[in-house]
Design an enzyme around this catalytic site. Structure first.
Site, PDB file in Angstrom:
ATOM      1  CG  HIS A 195       6.988  78.530  -7.162  1.00 35.88           C
ATOM      2  ND1 HIS A 195       6.967  79.773  -6.578  1.00 35.88           N
ATOM      3  CD2 HIS A 195       8.249  78.062  -7.014  1.00 35.88           C
ATOM      4  CE1 HIS A 195       8.176  80.046  -6.100  1.00 35.88           C
ATOM      5  NE2 HIS A 195       8.973  79.012  -6.353  1.00 35.88           N
ATOM      6  CD  GLU A 236       8.352  83.134  -6.815  1.00 37.99           C
ATOM      7  OE1 GLU A 236       8.557  82.760  -7.984  1.00 37.99           O
ATOM      8  OE2 GLU A 236       9.272  83.267  -5.976  1.00 37.99           O
ATOM      9  CB  SER A 276      17.711  81.140   0.767  1.00 39.50           C
ATOM     10  OG  SER A 276      16.884  82.280   0.594  1.00 39.50           O
ATOM     11  CG  ASN A 335      11.480  78.127 -10.570  1.00 40.75           C
ATOM     12  OD1 ASN A 335      11.306  78.577 -11.702  1.00 40.75           O
ATOM     13  ND2 ASN A 335      10.638  78.363  -9.565  1.00 40.75           N
ATOM     14  CD  GLU A 342      10.424  76.227  -3.794  1.00 45.75           C
ATOM     15  OE1 GLU A 342      11.577  76.155  -4.208  1.00 45.75           O
ATOM     16  OE2 GLU A 342       9.561  76.947  -4.310  1.00 45.75           O
ATOM     17  N   GLY A 398      14.140  83.520  -1.805  1.00 43.15           N
ATOM     18  CA  GLY A 398      14.759  84.774  -2.252  1.00 43.15           C
ATOM     19  C   GLY A 398      15.121  85.724  -1.131  1.00 43.15           C
ATOM     20  N   GLY A 437      17.417  81.611  -7.439  1.00 45.79           N
ATOM     21  CA  GLY A 437      18.494  82.531  -7.817  1.00 45.79           C
ATOM     22  C   GLY A 437      19.813  81.849  -8.149  1.00 45.79           C
ATOM     23  CE  LYS A 449      11.882  81.431  -7.883  1.00 48.41           C
ATOM     24  NZ  LYS A 449      11.775  82.002  -6.545  1.00 48.41           N
TER      25      LYS A 449
END
Ligand code: 13P
Length: 249
Positions: free
Chosen positions: A93, A95, A209, A9, A163, A169, A231, A11
């Site tokens: 998600h 976020e 992570s 992802n 998640e 992150g 990431g 993002k």
């Protein structure tokens, strides 16, 4: 059988130059067991589909609108995502739930629209730190599963991603036992609601992570069928070892 899936992802990261990372993943020898999915920002979807053509890498969106078309300035519909050649879409998600106030009901509506457009949905669930500390993790996950997944789920149209919000992150990862408890619980809930046949075939990803150094351990946990990686999916050099670890698991 369930599919192993390594999903990236990106993002709100990536411009045309980032497609080189996707090209590198697409050029690597295809994993024998794991599938690979990369979800770039909407602006790159078409070009990502072209870059991944003739490879095993699938492309997905990161969200879609609940309506199939209409007066919704700035939004992207499921049909538009599918029209780029993408096969998947991430929904719910944390976020999106946080930044855009998306509720379980919103996610459920989007999933129906996405299925109508022929997309596979990666539906995300996860508890916040305060919810975990209050020992509410399974209640929260159970509520999100019940509220966010429409009734017509199958192993072909649904992937679930667990998640924990506090692990995204942050470099913090739940213990393997904590991951296993939640994944076993998700499997149990899927089997109970959709029947064993369907419940057993839905892939459940862990996200938060994930990196090359912890991937092998995480993939050894029961009912972990892959990862949703933020990431560490942005660079091929970071993502490829995660794909390889999943393939070898
Ligand atoms: P990180 O891998 O950067 O923690 O992000 C996880 C995530 O949110 C993937 O959807």
């Amino acid at each position: 059988m369930r599919r192993k899936l390594a999903a990236g992802n990106w993002k709100m990261n990536g411009t045309a130059a980032s497609l080189a990372e996707l090209t590198a993943i697409a050029a690597a020898p295809a994993p024998s067991e794991a599938s690979v999915l990369i979800c770039p920002p909407a602006t790159l979807l078409s070009r990502a589909v072209s870059a991944a053509a003739d490879s095993n890498v699938m492309i997905g969106g990161q969200d879609c609108h609940v309506a199939s078309s209409g007066a919704h300035t700035g939004d992207v519909s499921a049909e538009m995502v599918a029209d780029t050649g993408a096969s998947h879409v991430i929904l719910g998600h944390s976020e999106r739930r946080e930044d855009h106030g998306e509720s379980n009901e919103d996610v459920r509506g989007k999933a129906v629209t996405a299925w109508d457009a022929g997309l596979v949905t990666v539906i995300c669930v996860g508890e916040s730190l305060s919810e975990r500390e209050a020992d509410n993790t399974l209640d929260i996950i159970g509520g999100q599963l019940a509220g966010s997944i429409p009734d017509a789920a199958t192993g072909d149209n649904l992937v679930v991603a667990y998640e924990p919000v506090w692990a995204i992150g942050t470099g913090k990862v739940p213990t393997l036992a904590q991951i296993g408890d939640v994944h076993d619980f998700i499997r149990m809930r899927l089997e109970r609601r959709f029947g064993e046949g369907v419940g057993r075939t839905v892939s459940i990803l862990y996200g938060g992570s994930v990196k090359a150094s912890n991937a092998t351990d995480i993939f050894s946990v029961s009912n972990v069928d892959g990862a949703l990686v933020g990431g560490a999916s942005l660079k091929a050099a970071d993502f490829q070892p995660i794909i390889d670890a999943l393939d070898a698991s």
